[in-house]
Design a protein around this motif. Structure first.
Motif, PDB file in Angstrom:
ATOM      1  N   LEU A  31       0.825  -1.210   0.000  1.00 46.27           N
ATOM      2  CA  LEU A  31       0.000   0.000   0.000  1.00 46.27           C
ATOM      3  C   LEU A  31       0.861   1.262   0.000  1.00 46.27           C
ATOM      4  O   LEU A  31       0.514   2.256  -0.643  1.00 46.27           O
ATOM      5  N   GLY A  32       1.986   1.236   0.703  1.00 43.78           N
ATOM      6  CA  GLY A  32       2.911   2.370   0.657  1.00 43.78           C
ATOM      7  C   GLY A  32       3.472   2.582  -0.735  1.00 43.78           C
ATOM      8  O   GLY A  32       3.618   3.716  -1.208  1.00 43.78           O
ATOM      9  N   ASN A  33       3.784   1.491  -1.429  1.00 42.68           N
ATOM     10  CA  ASN A  33       4.258   1.599  -2.813  1.00 42.68           C
ATOM     11  C   ASN A  33       3.166   2.089  -3.750  1.00 42.68           C
ATOM     12  O   ASN A  33       3.444   2.818  -4.704  1.00 42.68           O
ATOM     13  N   LEU A  34       1.929   1.688  -3.494  1.00 41.76           N
ATOM     14  CA  LEU A  34       0.823   2.206  -4.306  1.00 41.76           C
ATOM     15  C   LEU A  34       0.657   3.708  -4.121  1.00 41.76           C
ATOM     16  O   LEU A  34       0.332   4.428  -5.072  1.00 41.76           O
ATOM     17  N   ILE A  35       0.872   4.196  -2.903  1.00 40.93           N
ATOM     18  CA  ILE A  35       0.819   5.638  -2.662  1.00 40.93           C
ATOM     19  C   ILE A  35       1.862   6.352  -3.508  1.00 40.93           C
ATOM     20  O   ILE A  35       1.588   7.380  -4.125  1.00 40.93           O
ATOM     21  N   VAL A  36       3.062   5.789  -3.565  1.00 43.55           N
ATOM     22  CA  VAL A  36       4.143   6.408  -4.347  1.00 43.55           C
ATOM     23  C   VAL A  36       3.818   6.358  -5.841  1.00 43.55           C
ATOM     24  O   VAL A  36       3.969   7.365  -6.549  1.00 43.55           O
ATOM     25  N   VAL A  37       3.373   5.215  -6.330  1.00 39.13           N
ATOM     26  CA  VAL A  37       3.118   5.056  -7.768  1.00 39.13           C
ATOM     27  C   VAL A  37       1.975   5.961  -8.216  1.00 39.13           C
ATOM     28  O   VAL A  37       2.051   6.594  -9.278  1.00 39.13           O
ATOM     29  N   LYS A  40       3.045   9.952  -7.714  1.00 40.45           N
ATOM     30  CA  LYS A  40       4.228  10.539  -8.368  1.00 40.45           C
ATOM     31  C   LYS A  40       3.864  11.454  -9.535  1.00 40.45           C
ATOM     32  O   LYS A  40       4.669  12.270  -9.937  1.00 40.45           O
ATOM     33  N   HIS A  41       2.652  11.347 -10.056  1.00 42.11           N
ATOM     34  CA  HIS A  41       2.222  12.212 -11.153  1.00 42.11           C
ATOM     35  C   HIS A  41       1.705  13.556 -10.645  1.00 42.11           C
ATOM     36  O   HIS A  41       1.560  14.484 -11.430  1.00 42.11           O
ATOM     37  N   PHE A  42       1.435  13.640  -9.351  1.00 37.52           N
ATOM     38  CA  PHE A  42       0.841  14.852  -8.801  1.00 37.52           C
ATOM     39  C   PHE A  42       1.799  15.656  -7.923  1.00 37.52           C
ATOM     40  O   PHE A  42       1.635  16.854  -7.779  1.00 37.52           O
ATOM     41  N   PHE A  43       2.767  14.990  -7.309  1.00 35.86           N
ATOM     42  CA  PHE A  43       3.704  15.661  -6.409  1.00 35.86           C
ATOM     43  C   PHE A  43       5.125  15.311  -6.805  1.00 35.86           C
ATOM     44  O   PHE A  43       5.361  14.444  -7.640  1.00 35.86           O
ATOM     45  N   LEU A  47       9.170  13.836  -2.424  1.00 36.91           N
ATOM     46  CA  LEU A  47       8.122  13.957  -1.410  1.00 36.91           C
ATOM     47  C   LEU A  47       7.288  12.684  -1.338  1.00 36.91           C
ATOM     48  O   LEU A  47       6.967  12.191  -0.248  1.00 36.91           O
ATOM     49  N   MET A  48       6.951  12.106  -2.479  1.00 34.46           N
ATOM     50  CA  MET A  48       6.127  10.904  -2.488  1.00 34.46           C
ATOM     51  C   MET A  48       6.865   9.714  -1.897  1.00 34.46           C
ATOM     52  O   MET A  48       6.262   8.861  -1.251  1.00 34.46           O
ATOM     53  N   VAL A  49       8.173   9.651  -2.115  1.00 34.43           N
ATOM     54  CA  VAL A  49       8.954   8.563  -1.532  1.00 34.43           C
ATOM     55  C   VAL A  49       8.915   8.651  -0.008  1.00 34.43           C
ATOM     56  O   VAL A  49       8.740   7.646   0.686  1.00 34.43           O
ATOM     57  N   GLN A  50       9.053   9.858   0.528  1.00 38.42           N
ATOM     58  CA  GLN A  50       8.990  10.036   1.982  1.00 38.42           C
ATOM     59  C   GLN A  50       7.599   9.726   2.530  1.00 38.42           C
ATOM     60  O   GLN A  50       7.464   9.085   3.569  1.00 38.42           O
ATOM     61  N   ILE A  51       6.562  10.157   1.834  1.00 37.66           N
ATOM     62  CA  ILE A  51       5.194   9.871   2.279  1.00 37.66           C
ATOM     63  C   ILE A  51       4.932   8.375   2.235  1.00 37.66           C
ATOM     64  O   ILE A  51       4.349   7.808   3.172  1.00 37.66           O
ATOM     65  N   GLY A  52       5.366   7.709   1.174  1.00 35.03           N
ATOM     66  CA  GLY A  52       5.190   6.266   1.079  1.00 35.03           C
ATOM     67  C   GLY A  52       5.950   5.516   2.158  1.00 35.03           C
ATOM     68  O   GLY A  52       5.443   4.554   2.736  1.00 35.03           O
ATOM     69  N   MET A  53       7.173   5.966   2.447  1.00 34.46           N
ATOM     70  CA  MET A  53       7.980   5.302   3.469  1.00 34.46           C
ATOM     71  C   MET A  53       7.359   5.458   4.857  1.00 34.46           C
ATOM     72  O   MET A  53       7.234   4.492   5.599  1.00 34.46           O
TER      73      MET A  53
END
Length: 96
Positions: A31-37, A40-43, A47-53
């Motif tokens: 689910l964290g990887n889905l957040i990043v994928v 990544k088109h919007f932010f 930042l997305m890598v940190q949010i996903g982690m």
């Protein structure tokens, strides 16, 4: 008169703990990887890598707790394995 055969939550906490720890963590990572994928088109990617982690811990603890709400450890394993299969299938489909 026959009693209602209501399902009760079984106290097999060893199997539920193992399912919550292993499959819950695996699902939280997916689910964290889905957040990043998806994000990544919007932010920005950094930042997305940190949010996903950092979302993995926030997702893992509720999933670990939910594993104790299943009736048996076997049903917890089946449903968590099914959720992992769906999450990783979506992840691999979106990554291409």
């Amino acid at each position: 008169m026959k009693k209602n055969a209501a399902k009760t939550i079984q106290p097999d906490w060893w199997s539920k703990s193992c399912v919550g720890a292993i499959l819950g963590l695996s699902l939280a990572i997916a689910l964290g990887n889905l957040i990043v994928v998806i994000g990544k088109h919007f932010f920005a990617v950094g930042l997305m890598v940190q949010i996903g982690m950092w979302s993995i811990a926030w997702l893992w603890m509720p999933l670990f707790f939910i594993s104790y709400l299943f009736y048996t450890g076997k049903t917890a394993f089946i449903y968590m394995a099914l959720a992992n299969t769906v999450a990783y299938s979506c992840l691999f489909f979106l990554r291409g």
